[in-house]
Design a protein around this motif. Sequence first.
Motif, PDB file in Angstrom:
ATOM      1  N   GLU A  19       0.824  -1.205   0.000  1.00 15.14           N
ATOM      2  CA  GLU A  19       0.000   0.000   0.000  1.00 15.14           C
ATOM      3  C   GLU A  19       0.861   1.258   0.000  1.00 15.14           C
ATOM      4  N   LEU A  21       3.995   1.509  -1.103  1.00 11.27           N
ATOM      5  CA  LEU A  21       4.646   1.612  -2.420  1.00 11.27           C
ATOM      6  C   LEU A  21       3.670   2.125  -3.477  1.00 11.27           C
ATOM      7  N   GLU A  22       2.444   1.637  -3.435  1.00 13.70           N
ATOM      8  CA  GLU A  22       1.426   2.094  -4.378  1.00 13.70           C
ATOM      9  C   GLU A  22       1.151   3.584  -4.191  1.00 13.70           C
ATOM     10  N   LEU A  24       3.198   5.831  -2.954  1.00 14.07           N
ATOM     11  CA  LEU A  24       4.360   6.576  -3.448  1.00 14.07           C
ATOM     12  C   LEU A  24       4.368   6.649  -4.974  1.00 14.07           C
ATOM     13  N   GLN A  25       4.014   5.550  -5.599  1.00 14.35           N
ATOM     14  CA  GLN A  25       3.953   5.539  -7.066  1.00 14.35           C
ATOM     15  C   GLN A  25       2.878   6.489  -7.578  1.00 14.35           C
ATOM     16  N   GLU A  26       1.728   6.533  -6.905  1.00 14.68           N
ATOM     17  CA  GLU A  26       0.665   7.450  -7.296  1.00 14.68           C
ATOM     18  C   GLU A  26       1.104   8.900  -7.117  1.00 14.68           C
ATOM     19  N   ALA A  28       4.180   9.976  -7.208  1.00 15.98           N
ATOM     20  CA  ALA A  28       5.182  10.252  -8.238  1.00 15.98           C
ATOM     21  C   ALA A  28       4.520  10.465  -9.598  1.00 15.98           C
ATOM     22  N   ALA A  29       3.437   9.768  -9.828  1.00 17.81           N
ATOM     23  CA  ALA A  29       2.726   9.894 -11.103  1.00 17.81           C
ATOM     24  C   ALA A  29       1.717  11.031 -11.056  1.00 17.81           C
ATOM     25  N   ASP A  30       1.648  11.742  -9.928  1.00 14.72           N
ATOM     26  CA  ASP A  30       0.724  12.848  -9.722  1.00 14.72           C
ATOM     27  C   ASP A  30      -0.728  12.409  -9.842  1.00 14.72           C
TER      28      ASP A  30
END
Length: 101
Positions: A19, A21-22, A24-26, A28-30
């Motif tokens: 959760e 990591l997801e 953080l990825q979101e 980073a992807a704005d």
Amino acid sequence: MNHLKRIEQRDAARDIQAELLEGLQEMAADMPAASHRITQTDVALARQKAQMSQASFAKTLGVSVRTLESWEQGARRPSGAARSLIKLFIKHPEFVREALS
């Protein structure tokens, strides 16, 4: 305390690392992060029925406000004695409040 048991079961099945990591990825992807509904715990319900502030409820239970907050948020569980008092507050808030005053 059936509600707390459901929260514990729900959280036991969670993969917090995935959760995070997801999220953080979101970020980073704005992308907007998913929202999660926080449900009321029995501790918060007991305090509301007793019509007491967090500070006065914590004092009555003999714990810090910080501990009470963690119980209300479902992050920690009250001890056996505190759970018994909380159950009494839910069923008979006026009686317990008067008896402990």
